[in-house]
Enzyme design. Sequence first.
Site, PDB file in Angstrom:
ATOM      1  N   CYS A 105      46.147  51.337  37.340  1.00 34.34           N
ATOM      2  CA  CYS A 105      47.183  51.510  38.360  1.00 34.34           C
ATOM      3  C   CYS A 105      47.899  52.850  38.177  1.00 34.34           C
ATOM      4  CB  CYS A 105      48.201  50.375  38.302  1.00 34.34           C
ATOM      5  SG  CYS A 105      47.494  48.765  38.654  1.00 34.34           S
ATOM      6  N   CYS A 164      38.008  47.987  47.076  1.00 34.85           N
ATOM      7  CA  CYS A 164      38.263  48.154  45.647  1.00 34.85           C
ATOM      8  C   CYS A 164      39.377  47.234  45.166  1.00 34.85           C
ATOM      9  CB  CYS A 164      38.656  49.588  45.329  1.00 34.85           C
ATOM     10  SG  CYS A 164      37.276  50.724  45.401  1.00 34.85           S
ATOM     11  N   ASP A 207      42.624  47.904  45.423  1.00 27.47           N
ATOM     12  CA  ASP A 207      43.922  48.582  45.468  1.00 27.47           C
ATOM     13  C   ASP A 207      43.785  49.954  46.116  1.00 27.47           C
ATOM     14  OD1 ASP A 207      42.716  49.703  43.252  1.00 27.47           O
ATOM     15  OD2 ASP A 207      44.059  48.717  41.830  1.00 27.47           O
ATOM     16  N   CYS A 213      48.185  45.086  43.251  1.00 29.13           N
ATOM     17  CA  CYS A 213      48.894  44.087  42.464  1.00 29.13           C
ATOM     18  C   CYS A 213      50.291  44.576  42.105  1.00 29.13           C
ATOM     19  CB  CYS A 213      48.099  43.757  41.222  1.00 29.13           C
ATOM     20  SG  CYS A 213      47.777  45.198  40.205  1.00 29.13           S
TER      21      CYS A 213
END
Lengths: 285, 390
Positions: free
Chosen positions: A106, A35, A37, A62
């Site tokens: 995120c 994926c 992350d 990231c």
Amino acid sequence: MWDYTDKVKEHFLNPRNVGEIVDADAVGEVGSLACGDALKLFIKLDEKKERIVDAKFQTFGCGSAIASSSALTEMVKGKTLDEALQVTNQQIADFLGGLPEEKMHCSVMGQEALEVAIAKYRGVDAPVHGHDHEAMEGELVCKCFGLTDVFLKKVIASNKLHTAEQVTHFTKAGGACGGCIPRIKELIAEVMGEEKKAVATQRPSKLTNLKKMQLIQETLENEIRPQLWADGGDLELIDIDGATVQVAFRKACAGCASSGHTAKFVQEKLREMVSEDIVVQEVQG
Amino acid sequence: MKEIYLDNNATTKVDELVFEEMRPYFCDLYGNPSSMHFFGGQVQKKVDEARARVASLLGALPDEIVFTACGTESDNAAIRSALEVFPEKRHIITTRVEHPAVLTQCRNLSRRGYRVTELNVDGEGQLDLKELEAALDDDTAIVSIMYANNETGVIFPVEEAAKMVKAKGAIFHTDAVQAVGKIPLNMAESAIDLLSISGHKLHAPKGVGVLYVRRGTPFRPLLVGGHQERGRRAGTENTASIIAMGKACELAQKHMDDENTRVLAMRDRLQAELTAAIPNTRINGGGTSRLPNTLSIAMEFVEGEGVLLLLSEKGICASSGSACTSGSLEPSHVLRAMGVPFTCAHGSIRFSLSRFTTDEEIDAVVRELPPIIRRLREMSPFGREFLDKK
């Protein structure tokens, strides 16, 4: 370059609480290498097993994924488990002074990891969320990132999302092959519909023909076209005949494979705002 | 902080000599080349000189050079032209690893009834011309295959491809934006019909490009409404940038050997020293012919954006095929087409050098990158599992 806040940069360059807790009371893992992350969250409780005394994380991802993880661990320390469960992805983003919308997923990942960790600790079923395939319930919508309708509707509702693009930014759904974008639009319509039912309907009870035509035009201009513009599309009103509304799709909507869904969306919206008997027809023109 | 600029496939520094060449054409020699008076005429002469310089770098004839506003315009004009030239043909062939300037247009056309074949690449990012041969038919209007890939630097066998395409009566276009100025080209001995160049990739300013149009190749303009560029691209010439483009091509020709010796040696040293210092890496396209200036290195268990941000803290400018840097969510379409394993597709970093790159800059990357990778792997749940095993 991303427009990261100073606080995001600071938490990325100097992340708090990196590492693992060997005797952690709760561990929550979400995401995967494929994926792009992943987050593993470790939580340590006090002796009474009430409050979180320590939290650590390991993150693959990231800059904003690392910053979100760092923020999350800082936010939950000192909280009871019930208090920690109240932490929303928006609060994680706010703690960092905001995240670019493309990076909101995120913060969602952080909130998910927390839910999973606490559910596992309590021995209850892990909450339904995207990345944990085993615990998944509901209909699989985004095959690329393994996300269900239940999870997507939850994120759509809690963050008040109204375009497919936003859903992609918050959850990644639709961000790879794009095959599920029509379904995401339906989910948005469903969530919006459910919310609309909650508030009293604004639809007027009786309309003259002239008023009805005016209201149809206003709804198209103010409610529907702006949403199509957001996706690079547009429509033109061709004719109104009684309850039948003829529209032609323009720009990205013209010839779009999912224009059938779009027509349905237009009809739902007009029925909600104008009259229950509206029928939308797509015409070439 | 002085920048260490290793992102020359994204854009390049305008050479000072190029800038000096274009400088008078803003405030002093601002005439319109189309004017009848001496003041425009002198600019026309400089534009002609620029055209000759570009032609010389390509081994082309001056009247085969059409100035445009950018590489993307050249790509768009080439494909649109071929489809107008052959209105009855409805098939386009391109590759999965093209620049979006070509790929997006082809995909849009496929929604308008055109049949589009996207050729695959192998694990090294290389094409198989047998696949092209199988895809070509009498319905094919244009084949567009890039000369060299921007992310990996892989050079495609475009000359052979062009011959095959010509034999079928279709038009062959190549996006040579990354190749021109880095490797020698000779249009005099080529079968290529149309070729795109971008100024800012070879030390000219942004906002100028070239479309090479072979003599005898039928062409229909994208922009109409003026006689400029022999009717092949209407619009008053961007004189200063065109003159800059001419100078940049002249300099590129002069430095071609340097690019393929000194720059190549620096790239190879960077590759060797990074692979030695960082475990679990692979070189994207490392097993096939590549541009001398490009290094795409994939590092397992890290995500590219974090690497770029930490490099940037040290003044080092690079780029990545990572999803997170672009706002899309998948690794680059090039790395995916190559089947780069997902363990390292997210951690691919591209360093692209130029003739202005120095040995000290290479030293800086060799010094700074390994600890960055170690740090991110230690932070990553997968990196830790991998480090623990070692």
